[in-house]
Design an enzyme around this catalytic site. Structure first.
Site, PDB file in Angstrom:
ATOM      1  N   GLU A 104       0.839  -1.208   0.000  1.00  0.00           N
ATOM      2  CA  GLU A 104       0.000   0.000   0.000  1.00  0.00           C
ATOM      3  C   GLU A 104       0.875   1.261   0.000  1.00  0.00           C
ATOM      4  OE1 GLU A 104      -2.313  -1.389   3.356  1.00  0.00           O
ATOM      5  OE2 GLU A 104      -4.121  -1.413   2.121  1.00  0.00           O
ATOM      6  N   GLU A 124      -3.481  -9.988   3.556  1.00  0.00           N
ATOM      7  CA  GLU A 124      -4.353  -9.675   4.693  1.00  0.00           C
ATOM      8  C   GLU A 124      -5.411 -10.737   4.929  1.00  0.00           C
ATOM      9  OE1 GLU A 124      -3.153  -7.526   2.586  1.00  0.00           O
ATOM     10  OE2 GLU A 124      -2.780  -5.592   3.521  1.00  0.00           O
TER      11      GLU A 124
END
Ligand code: 3H9
Length: 703
Positions: A104, A124
């Protein structure tokens, strides 16, 4: 936490939080400050963001999620927006991994360069959340939707080359990533950053989105977050949806359980005996240069395949040439299958097979460093083999048994080197299953323990060290679970009903399907050796004063061995069949058997089925802790996750007991079932569970 230096007009921000540069609060704050500093410094014209040590960054600090501390600003989203809003171009220089929040950060940068050996991922999903620091909104702006869905729902890493093809990075670097990034940064200093801001890009493939999402199977909220990217009018609106979706996940017990599993798995190499006096820090493993395996059955072949695939030469001993030829060709098939599946090149397969040698002669084992005995479960035979190995092998060699439950000390007692005797319990098929349960006998030396734990690492197994008792930890806990499942049959349930409840809980297969897969004759042989078998027509339903259900014996005596014979608890249509169908013959056998035993059949609720199978197993787990057989709660949980398919999202039996049910509740139900079934030994509550259950909490120091 993040170091600021300069190379001419390029500011270098080095993320520094070993070993994985997890983005804990201090790191986030330092990155934000340094981006601001670079923007304020007139001599700086571009910025390179890179990682210290092995990786760029493995993402958010999962420990912070667990503790709930330091989650305040600057949060990751703020850091990413600070990077993106920088008026000077930011180049992410990725090496090692950019996972989760690390990716990210990179997607918040204006340019992404990647070392040719590095990987990117959004893992995740493996810890029960989603890339919620703008990742689910950014990824579909740089790559196609199908790839975004795949990455977010599988968590699988993507190689540098693939990341370039998919548009996730701008350039693959084959030389020194940092110096190349600095040179690159200089070439973009005068270019406007606006068009490089990912948040301003359009989501790719909006027009085909419904087809992608309709076909998407995978964790629902990860898919929903990507749908939000497609269906929102703006990036900001998508972000709001991303935030609300991750909140739901954060507060679910599942994400905490998955995070617990992540850390528990990483605790295993830091093994210790109960109380911690012998541990990975104060022991040194022996070097293992060559191994041997005795017995080329399913287990022995699988174990030998593990050795050669890890580069350790292995000698496989069989009793005659026919068996040996069969075994060696079986191992060749295992290796060849890896080639066919694209997991191995033909050249590597050849190298692996050159490490394998079959023999009928024990004298060839004189120089091996470890021998793993993998013959069938018969103590007399095992003792005979251990005696012979002791006479043949060099004094430093470790003698290990792959027994799944027999007494390691008895085997050690017939050798002159009991300190070198240990259990190495592989799970079937050994070349596939991840778990290795290592068993320390009462004489096993710390060096031997360290060596088999190190061996597990080399063989890429999840290795757990446990103590010696009948059936060790995994199979000992399996005992009450399987027994309860069979008692339920006598009282009114049918195999598919019990299995359905267990599968609804999350096991890939219920207890009876597992029995059919493994072969019902395996347990039968063991019971027969102990004189436990009851034949049809005999009304003997007690063993050593406790309840005994003989239906599994009847099944085997009727030739219903499981999938291999086409019939077991279910009907599979043909030998080797895989599709289970409930079988009227089995139902009739069960009903007749309950009648003979005097049970009045009744409807048994799913709740009761689950409680009886799971709580009896959990109780046994507590007994292994109490008796110092298992050292730590995490060891037990990982045994069950990796050896028995316990559903990962509940953390494992011990974690489940504590966090999903509550020990007070379990204790109360143990007492209830014990009162109803005084002839069932496994309902006697473990003292440890009882004391914690009474306290209504679980604060045992070892847990
Ligand atoms: C995220 O980023 C969320 C955001 O999208 C948005 C949120 C709103 N945190 O595995 P190893 C520790 S979620 C804390 O043995 P390897 C690990 O516990 C995160 N600690 O090494 C171990 O500690 P110890 C998404 C972490 O080379 C040590 O580092 N990211 C983290 O076999 C070495 O780890 C992930 O899920 C972390 N993020 O494998 C990535 N990562 O030495 C998870 C590692 O005390 N990490 N540690 O036992 C991995 O998959 C592997 O660690 C990796 C390296 C492949 C990177």
């Amino acid at each position: 936490m993040a170091v600021f230096t300069k190379n001419g007009s390029v500011a270098l921000i080095r993320i520094q939080n070993p070993p994985m540069n997890a983005l804990k609060h201090a790191v986030r704050a330092a990155i934000t400050d340094n981006i601001k500093k670079a923007n304020e410094d007139p001599s700086v014209r571009s910025i390179v963001l890179h990682g210290d040590g092995r990786v760029f960054s493995a993402g958010a600090d999962i420990k912070e999620f667990q503790s709930g501390k330091n989650l305040g600003e600057p949060g990751l989203i703020k850091v990413i927006h600070t990077i993106e809003n920088s008026s000077k171009p930011v180049v992410a220089a990725i090496h090692g991994v950019a996972f989760g929040g690390g990716l990210e950060l990179a997607l918040g940068s204006h340019y992404r360069l990647i070392d040719s050996k590095a990987r990117v991922a959004f893992p995740e999903v493996n810890i029960g959340i989603l890339p919620a620091a703008t990742g689910s909104q950014r990824l579909p702006r740089v790559t196609d939707l199908a790839s975004a869905v795949e990455m977010c729902t599988t968590g699988m890493p993507v190689s540098a080359k693939k990341a370039l093809e998919k548009g996730i990075v701008d350039k693959v670097i084959y030389g020194d990533i940092l110096s190349e990034a600095i040179s690159f940064a200089k070439t973009v200093e005068s270019k406007p950053v606006g068009p490089r801001r990912v948040s301003t890009l359009k989501v790719k493939g909006k027009e085909i989105s419904s087809a992608v999402f309709d076909g998407a199977i995978g964790p629902l909220l990860n898919v929903k977050a990507l749908e939000a990217a497609v269906n929102s009018d703006s990036y900001e609106e998508g972000l709001e949806k991303e935030a609300s979706l991750v909140q739901a996940l954060f507060f679910s017990g599942q994400s905490r359980a998955l995070q617990y599993a992540f850390f528990s798995e990483r605790k295993l190499p830091k093994w210790e005996t109960p109380g911690g006096s012998v541990n990975y820090k104060n022991t040194t493993p022996m070097a293992l240069k060559e191994a041997a395996v005795i017995g080329g059955g399913t287990m022995g072949s699988g174990i030998a395949a593990c050795f050669i695939s890890s580069g350790i030469p292995v000698k496989l001993v069989e009793v005659n040439q026919e068996y040996l030829d069969k075994t060696l060709s079986g191992i060749r098939k295992i290796v060849q299958r890896n080639v066919e599946k694209g997991r191995l090149s033909q050249e590597k397969a050849g190298q692996q097979l050159s490490l394998l040698r079959g023999t009928l002669d024990y004298n060839e084992l004189r120089n091996v460093d470890i021998v793993i005995e993998a013959v069938f479960e018969n103590m007399d035979l095992k003792k005979k083999i251990f005696r012979r190995l002791d006479q043949t092998c060099k004094p430093s060699a470790i003698l290990a048994s792959n027994t799944s439950g027999l007494d390691i000390d008895q085997m050690a007692s017939v050798t002159s080197r009991p300190e070198k005797v240990v259990g190495t319990h592989f799970f079937s098929p050994a070349h596939v299953m991840k778990l290795l349960e290592n068993i320390r006998g009462k004489w096993t030396s710390p060096e031997t323990m360290a060596t088999v734990m190190e061996l597990g690492k080399k063989l890429q197994k999840i290795s757990v060290l446990v103590g010696n008792c009948p059936h060790f930890v995994g199979n000992r806990m399996l005992g009450p679970y399987v027994r309860e499942a069979s008692y339920l049959l006598e009282e009114g349930a049918l195999p598919h009903e019990v299995d359905q409840v267990l599968e609804d809980f999350g096991f890939a297969m219920g207890a009876f399907k597992v029995g059919d897969l493994a072969g019902n004759d395996v347990g039968y042989k063991g019971r027969k050796d102990f004189g436990f078998i009851t034949r049809e027509g005999q009304e003997d339903r007690f063993r050593q004063g406790y309840r005994y259900c003989p239906i599994a014996d009847f099944l085997v005596e009727r030739g219903r061995l499981g999938q291999k014979s086409g019939k077991g608890w279910y009907n599979y249509g043909k030998p080797g069949g895989r599709v289970p169908q409930p079988d009227p013959e089995v139902e009739k056998l069960i009903i007749e058997s309950s009648e003979k035993a005097g049970f009045k059949r009744r409807r048994i609720s799913p709740q009761e089925i689950l409680e009886r199978c799971l709580y009896s197993l959990i109780n046994e787990g507590f007994k292994t802790l109490e008796e110092n057989i298992a050292s730590r709660q995490e060891d037990i949980d990982m045994i069950w996750l990796y050896g028995y398919g316990w559903p990962r999202h509940t953390g494992g039996p011990m974690y489940y007991a504590k966090n999903f049910v509550g020990l007070d509740k379990i204790y109360e139900r143990l007492l209830y079932y014990q009162a109803l079934n005084p002839d069932v030994k496994h309902w006697e509550p473990s003292n440890l569970l009882a004391s914690e259950g009474l306290k209504g909490r679980m604060s045992i120091s070892r847990l």
